[in-house]
Write an enzyme that holds these catalytic residues in place. Structure first.
Site: not given
Length: 344
Positions: A139, A244, A314
């Protein structure tokens, strides 16, 4: 005699191709951290976000211990300034201190968030290069894992944070790559349709078939795009880019990909692996492109292998992906095969 425009373009394309072909070879000299072993001490840092309650931090420490490690919390891991675990200087100091501490074998972030871009220019990269160690997270940690690799050559790890769900799939992938030093095959969990006629989860879709070799770079698209134009953005020449994201409207995904295209990064790639774009939806307004259409628009013109749906992002079951390691992707099979160990 002056070269024709066609000759110039041909020579330019050839030069670009040589650069792309040469880039993976440099990964052979990449700086590798020592593999993690049971009983090692893992330093916990929180460069991206504060932990607002005691229990999540306690559970993160318990997870690291359950992996077989000892835990050393950073001095400021439980600090708070606004949404962050202390000031920028304090959060950077925790990371630098962990690299300097010879009793610490590796460093893992407690959580993601939004603060890593604020400190990438405050890390001691000479120290990190002198004392290479495992560093992992995902992230917002996309900033740090790519910045550290770009500045030092150290292979870093896009992997669960300490506060993630450490299910069996995530644990086995982490151990294979970071502890067992395997030239691992990174692939999705075995899908099961249950009593449905078709499998609906963990699916791979091939956007353009083919195989490609290159260094793995990437992570969260929004975070990565925010590094464009800086010395912390990855070298994409001949690379395999994995991406992502979560909770972004599709037009924002489009905007971030346009940033990568306009920066020249997309045109240098050997291949693309798309992980999960969790809850990335149209939003309000007069209409939206679909994610399929956005990905086709940006990636099909590259004429490189591309697949979508990798267990990166995630999601509960995550792959550990080494940033800077040489790998081969197979867009038809939906796999990434490491071409060597990512740790020493």
């Amino acid at each position: 005699m002056h070269a024709s425009r066609r000759q110039v373009l041909h020579l330019s394309a050839a030069a670009t191709g040589l650069l792309a072909a040469a880039a993976p070879a440099r990964a052979e000299g990449a700086l590798l951290a020592r593999r993690l072993r049971p009983g090692d001490t893992i330093g916990l840092v929180s460069p991206a976000n504060a932990t607002f309650e005691r229990e999540p931090l306690k559970m993160a420490m318990e997870a690291v211990q359950a992996l077989g490690f000892k835990v050393k919390p950073g001095q400021f891991v439980a600090a708070r300034r606004g949404p962050f675990a202390g000031t920028d200087a304090e959060r950077a100091a925790d990371i630098n201190a962990m690299f300097a501490d010879d009793s610490v074998a590796g460093i893992l972030a407690v959580t993601g968030g939004s603060g890593c871009n604020r400190i990438v220019d405050k890390l001691d990269y000479d120290l990190i290069k002198r004392k290479p160690k495992f560093l992992g997270g995902f992230s917002d940690l996309t900033s740090l894992v790519n910045a550290i690799h770009r500045q030092t050559g150290l292979v870093t790890f896009h992997c669960p944070v300490a506060g993630s769900e450490w299910n069996d799939f995530s644990v086995q992938s982490f151990k294979a790559v970071a502890m067992n030093a395997e030239a691992a095959l990174l692939r999705n969990p075995v899908a099961s349709s249950g009593d449905d006629l078709v499998t609906r989860d963990e699916r791979i879709s091939t956007i353009r078939p083919g195989r490609a070799q290159g260094r793995l770079v990437g992570g969260n698209l929004t975070v990565l795009a925010s590094l464009a134009g800086s010395p912390y953005f990855p070298d994409c020449r001949g690379a395999i880019l994995f991406l992502e994201d979560i909770n972004e409207y599709i037009y924002r995904i489009d905007r971030c990909l346009s940033t990568l295209r306009l920066s020249g990064a997309l045109g240098q790639l050997a291949g693309v692996v798309l992980g999960r774009f969790t809850k990335c939806e149209p939003g309000e307004g007069y209409g939206s492109l679909t994610l399929d259409e956005v990905f086709d628009d940006y990636f099909l013109p590259l004429n490189v292998p591309v697949f979508r749906g990798a267990a990166i992002g995630h999601i509960k079951r995550k792959l550990t992906v080494p940033v800077g390691a040489l790998a081969e992707m197979d867009a038809q099979a939906g796999t990434i095969r490491l071409l060597g160990a990512a740790v020493a």
